[in-house]
Enzyme design. Structure first.
Site, PDB file in Angstrom:
ATOM      1  N   LYS A  40      -6.380  -4.886   1.841  1.00 36.18           N
ATOM      2  CA  LYS A  40      -7.693  -5.315   1.373  1.00 36.18           C
ATOM      3  C   LYS A  40      -7.766  -6.821   1.165  1.00 36.18           C
ATOM      4  CE  LYS A  40      -6.732  -3.241  -3.117  1.00 36.18           C
ATOM      5  NZ  LYS A  40      -5.673  -4.117  -3.618  1.00 36.18           N
ATOM      6  N   LYS A  46       0.548  -3.685   7.462  1.00 31.20           N
ATOM      7  CA  LYS A  46      -0.323  -2.716   6.802  1.00 31.20           C
ATOM      8  C   LYS A  46      -1.765  -3.215   6.753  1.00 31.20           C
ATOM      9  CE  LYS A  46      -0.361  -1.913   2.274  1.00 31.20           C
ATOM     10  NZ  LYS A  46      -0.004  -1.639   0.884  1.00 31.20           N
ATOM     11  N   LYS A  96       6.360 -14.666  -2.566  1.00 33.02           N
ATOM     12  CA  LYS A  96       5.091 -15.392  -2.647  1.00 33.02           C
ATOM     13  C   LYS A  96       5.075 -16.518  -3.663  1.00 33.02           C
ATOM     14  CE  LYS A  96       2.144 -11.595  -1.137  1.00 33.02           C
ATOM     15  NZ  LYS A  96       1.390 -10.505  -1.728  1.00 33.02           N
TER      16      LYS A  96
HETATM   17  P1  AMP Z   1      -3.125  -1.981  -2.493  1.00 37.47           P
HETATM   18  O1  AMP Z   1      -4.401  -2.082  -1.725  1.00 37.47           O
HETATM   19  O2  AMP Z   1      -1.947  -2.490  -1.721  1.00 37.47           O
HETATM   20  O3  AMP Z   1      -3.258  -2.552  -3.874  1.00 37.47           O
HETATM   21  O4  AMP Z   1      -2.823  -0.433  -2.697  1.00 37.47           O
HETATM   22  C1  AMP Z   1      -3.633   0.421  -3.458  1.00 37.47           C
HETATM   23  C2  AMP Z   1      -3.340   1.860  -3.062  1.00 37.47           C
HETATM   24  O5  AMP Z   1      -3.778   2.109  -1.721  1.00 37.47           O
HETATM   25  C3  AMP Z   1      -1.849   2.210  -3.073  1.00 37.47           C
HETATM   26  O6  AMP Z   1      -1.716   3.560  -3.507  1.00 37.47           O
HETATM   27  C4  AMP Z   1      -1.425   2.076  -1.624  1.00 37.47           C
HETATM   28  O7  AMP Z   1      -0.336   2.912  -1.301  1.00 37.47           O
HETATM   29  C5  AMP Z   1      -2.690   2.512  -0.892  1.00 37.47           C
HETATM   30  N1  AMP Z   1      -2.802   1.782   0.379  1.00 37.47           N
HETATM   31  C6  AMP Z   1      -3.114   0.466   0.513  1.00 37.47           C
HETATM   32  N2  AMP Z   1      -3.161   0.096   1.810  1.00 37.47           N
HETATM   33  C7  AMP Z   1      -2.832   1.205   2.524  1.00 37.47           C
HETATM   34  C8  AMP Z   1      -2.699   1.456   3.921  1.00 37.47           C
HETATM   35  N3  AMP Z   1      -2.903   0.505   4.830  1.00 37.47           N
HETATM   36  N4  AMP Z   1      -2.357   2.704   4.306  1.00 37.47           N
HETATM   37  C9  AMP Z   1      -2.158   3.677   3.381  1.00 37.47           C
HETATM   38  N5  AMP Z   1      -2.273   3.499   2.055  1.00 37.47           N
HETATM   39  C10 AMP Z   1      -2.614   2.280   1.619  1.00 37.47           C
END
Ligand code: AMP
Length: 332
Positions: free
Chosen positions: A207, A204, A123
């Site tokens: 957010k 995935k 990135k």
């Molecule tokens: P992030 O949103 O990528 O900062 O991730 C924050 C937490 O949420 C981490 O523990 C990730 O493993 C979990 N997480 C984020 N997106 C997903 C998803 N689509 N499926 C499962 N776990 C997620």
């Protein structure tokens, strides 16, 4: 006694993926940690769950939006069932030791190591407007971990590189300056729910996704959930066994995973329409208690703030001696 530590970066509103893959697991870890009011008598180790708001600043954020995102996330931590009597809830920016130790670790890490970090490579590298912090944040992440002296850090595959760097930096520091840090082991738990984007099931559910038509937010009302699920990508196969988990059917597999993770059953479902109705129902039922709790807590923002302020104060106490040891060891 070991410590359980996890942070979420407020770069977007929390999603169903965050709930199934993180928040729900945090609550399970807290519940497994015993009921003692003081950290010392928790059988399974003390739990620390934080909002890594400093990490959010590695990319541009509107301050008002960031503030609102932090408030909503803090409220959702409590709404999901995290209990300040059993888990320490904190904001990274309210525990200055994180950024202080990060600098000391920047003085320990090598540019060769940071150049190899995937986030920066994918990135930031070669883009003149990349923030310096997107390059150095792995040192902050190492500080986030090392300050709490956990012996094991359970992470998904995507975080493995960060914890490996943390280990390398800790080993190098201890070798050069004396045994200040516990070198944590990396543990990759059995694959948990990995919720994929409904509109593009090869990536995935994130957010910070743009556009976010395939992202279910934790506060999406039932009609929005219904609309997003009804537009989810499936495929053109309409045979009698069309509804099944298969590598060739990422959209359908994702809907089946979500259904199971939300406590629903696919028994007897043979059409995509019926699958989508079942998914909608299961997701709405999963989000409902969380949304009700959120609505109540949102009426009392001072309470939510006080929980995170108290948790952050506890973190300042817990981390002070590690930071002091590291500072003194370096000769400052
Ligand atoms: P992030 O949103 O990528 O900062 O991730 C924050 C937490 O949420 C981490 O523990 C990730 O493993 C979990 N997480 C984020 N997106 C997903 C998803 N689509 N499926 C499962 N776990 C997620």
């Amino acid at each position: 006694m070991d410590r359980n530590l996890s942070l979420i970066t407020p770069t977007g509103r929390l999603t169903l993926g965050n709930h199934l893959g993180a928040l729900r697991r945090f609550v399970a870890a807290q519940d497994a940690s015993g009921n003692g009011a003081s950290g010392e008598d928790r059988a399974g180790g003390e739990c620390f769950f934080g909002l890594s708001d400093l990490h959010a600043l590695t990319t541009p954020q509107d301050p008002a939006v960031l503030r609102a995102t932090v408030t909503e996330m803090a409220t959702l931590f409590l709404a999901a069932g995290l209990d300040p009597a059993r888990a320490t809830l904190f904001r990274q920016s309210q525990v200055p030791a994180h950024r202080e130790l990060a600098y000391l670790l920047e003085c320990t890490a090598y540019t060769g190591e940071l150049n190899r970090m995937i986030q920066f490579k994918e990135k930031g590298r070669g883009v003149p407007s990349t923030r310096v912090s997107l390059y150095t944040y792995p040192a902050l992440m190492a500080a986030d971990i090392l300050l709490y002296r956990p012996s094991v850090v359970p992470v998904g595959d995507d975080q493995r590189q960060h914890v490996e760097l943390t280990r390398d930096v800790a080993i190098r520091f201890n070798h050069a300056y004396g045994p200040v840090f516990v070198v944590p082991e990396v543990r990759t738990p059995a694959a948990g729910a990995r919720v994929m984007d409904l509109a593009d099931p090869t990536r995935k559910m994130s957010k910070s996704a743009e556009p976010d038509a395939g992202v279910i937010r934790l506060l999406d009302p039932p009609d929005v959930v219904r609309r997003k699920v009804s537009r989810a990508v499936t495929d053109s196969d309409t045979g009698p066994d069309a509804v099944r988990v298969s590598a060739e059917k990422p959209g359908v597999s994702n809907l089946l995973d979500i259904l199971a993770a939300c406590g629903g059953s696919a028994d007897g479902i043979t059409t995509y329409g019926a699958l989508k109705s079942a998914v909608t129902e299961a997701v709405v039922a999963t989000l409902d208690p969380l949304q009700r709790a959120h609505a109540e807590l949102a009426d009392d923002p001072a309470y939510v703030e006080s929980v995170f302020a108290a948790g952050s104060a506890h973190c300042r106490e817990v981390t002070a001696s590690v930071l002091a040891d590291a500072t003194a060891a370096m000769g400052l």
